[in-house]
Design an enzyme around this catalytic site. Structure first.
Site, PDB file in Angstrom:
ATOM      1  N   ARG A 224       0.843  -1.185   0.000  1.00  0.00           N
ATOM      2  CA  ARG A 224       0.000   0.000   0.000  1.00  0.00           C
ATOM      3  C   ARG A 224       0.884   1.243   0.000  1.00  0.00           C
ATOM      4  O   ARG A 224       1.955   1.251   0.632  1.00  0.00           O
ATOM      5  CB  ARG A 224      -0.880   0.047   1.259  1.00  0.00           C
ATOM      6  CG  ARG A 224      -2.021  -0.941   1.258  1.00  0.00           C
ATOM      7  CD  ARG A 224      -3.110  -0.548   0.241  1.00  0.00           C
ATOM      8  NE  ARG A 224      -4.227  -1.468   0.231  1.00  0.00           N
ATOM      9  CZ  ARG A 224      -4.412  -2.432  -0.678  1.00  0.00           C
ATOM     10  NH1 ARG A 224      -3.556  -2.617  -1.664  1.00  0.00           N
ATOM     11  NH2 ARG A 224      -5.483  -3.213  -0.626  1.00  0.00           N
ATOM     12  N   HIS A 272      -0.589   0.159  -9.916  1.00  0.00           N
ATOM     13  CA  HIS A 272      -1.301  -0.768  -9.014  1.00  0.00           C
ATOM     14  C   HIS A 272      -1.834  -1.988  -9.782  1.00  0.00           C
ATOM     15  O   HIS A 272      -3.042  -2.277  -9.766  1.00  0.00           O
ATOM     16  CB  HIS A 272      -2.440  -0.037  -8.296  1.00  0.00           C
ATOM     17  CG  HIS A 272      -2.876  -0.729  -7.036  1.00  0.00           C
ATOM     18  ND1 HIS A 272      -3.309  -0.069  -5.919  1.00  0.00           N
ATOM     19  CD2 HIS A 272      -2.951  -2.052  -6.706  1.00  0.00           C
ATOM     20  CE1 HIS A 272      -3.639  -0.931  -4.967  1.00  0.00           C
ATOM     21  NE2 HIS A 272      -3.421  -2.156  -5.427  1.00  0.00           N
TER      22      HIS A 272
HETATM   23  C1  OXD Z   1      -5.912  -5.880  -3.234  1.00  0.00           C
HETATM   24  C2  OXD Z   1      -5.286  -4.931  -4.175  1.00  0.00           C
HETATM   25  O1  OXD Z   1      -5.877  -5.659  -2.015  1.00  0.00           O
HETATM   26  O2  OXD Z   1      -5.589  -4.979  -5.374  1.00  0.00           O
HETATM   27  O3  OXD Z   1      -6.453  -6.891  -3.712  1.00  0.00           O
HETATM   28  O4  OXD Z   1      -4.482  -4.094  -3.757  1.00  0.00           O
END
Ligand code: OXD
Length: 309
Positions: A224, A272
């Site tokens: 994250r 991402h």
């Molecule tokens: C998840 C993401 O948590 O895509 O699946 O970050």
């Protein structure tokens, strides 16, 4: 029983199609256009409007549509009675391993370095290290992290892991807790962050952490954006203590146009995409949990609210 999908800005068509394909009779409702919310006991959620769960007085399960649950847990108004689950689909681990292997090999074999040379028409080979000369530290060795660690070890890297509690993973040295963090960091030539985002791990990729890594270490963040103190990363790369970073997650997504990461020569950006939940496979676990809830059986991928993952 019926399922409500509560999200913001997610393309729901593949999810609805996958759920309907597996269970044609399913009564599926989509927030905010749904009614009779008292009938709903099971919700699927991703990045929901905070407070939305409170509108469902009988919710018993909130299922994340991905591996992470931080987007659910950050809601200060969570219904106490609801169990929270996350997707533990083995495909997510495979995709994450493939992606991190690609990033590691890109760094180890200097592909970004040669790309920069290519732009300048430079033909200048440089020596490289072998996998057996490199230690990779994986922070967070849950379902994804332990699979990633094992796959990197199969390629010949020395791999260590850092976890909150003791874990046994074949060929991986596992360091535990705050007491062993410095020892773990001290050998990591490449540091991969795969931690869940919790109050203990937020901002963990910071200058204190970077300082303890060996000179020239490389950072990979596929967890994250909030794990990383962005300014500290830039500073430590700019003074040469870190050799660079590959980042797939950011504090603000999409990464703002004027963000310094875009132009930084030693920072690689991806949007991402390390491991994207595939609705076609994830719905099997979700429907299994839906049935288990109806039968009062334990749910797969249930999250501990105290641990935050
Ligand atoms: C998840 C993401 O948590 O895509 O699946 O970050």
């Amino acid at each position: 029983m019926s399922i409500a999908i509560i999200t913001r800005g997610k393309d729901l068509i593949p999810w609805v199609n996958a759920l309907k394909a597996k269970r044609p009779t399913l009564d599926l409702r989509i927030y905010p256009d749904d009614t009779n919310r008292e009938e709903i006991e099971f919700a699927l959620a991703w990045n929901h409007p905070l407070g939305a769960f409170r509108k469902y007085p009988n919710l018993k399960c909130i299922a994340s549509m991905g591996a992470g649950v931080d987007h659910i847990l950050k809601d200060p108004d969570l219904p106490e009675a609801a169990i929270i689950t996350r997707v533990t689909d083995q495909n997510l681990a495979r995709d994450m391993a493939e992606f991190t292997v690609a990033l590691v090999m890109n760094h180890v074999r200097g592909l970004s370095f040669y790309k920069r040379q290519e732009h300048k028409h430079l033909w200048k080979p440089k020596p490289y290290l072998n996998s057996s000369d490199i230690t990779i530290g994986v922070m967070g060795i849950g379902v994804l992290g332990s699979y990633v660690a094992t796959q990197l070890n199969i390629l010949g890297f020395k791999v260590s892991g850092w976890a909150r509690t003791t874990k046994e993973i074949e060929h991986i040295d596992v360091y535990v807790g705050q007491e062993e963090l410095d020892a773990f960091l001290g050998t990591a030539n490449i540091l991969i962050c795969l931690l869940p985002l919790t109050k203990e791990t937020i901002n963990i990729l910071n200058k204190q952490t970077f300082r303890k890594l060996p000179e020239g270490a490389f950072i990979i963040n596929v967890a994250r954006g909030e794990h990383l103190v962005e300014r500290d990363l830039i500073d430590f790369i700019d003074v040469g203590h870190l050799s660079g970073a590959s980042l797939d997650v950011f504090r603000e997504e999409p990464l703002p146009q004027n963000h310094p990461f875009w132009e930084h020569p030693y920072i690689n950006i991806t949007p991402h995409i390390a491991s994207i939940t595939n609705p076609a496979t994830a719905v099997s676990q979700i429907l299994e949990n839906y049935d288990r809830l109806r039968n009062n059986e334990p749910l797969i991928g249930a999250v501990s609210l105290t641990k935050g993952y």
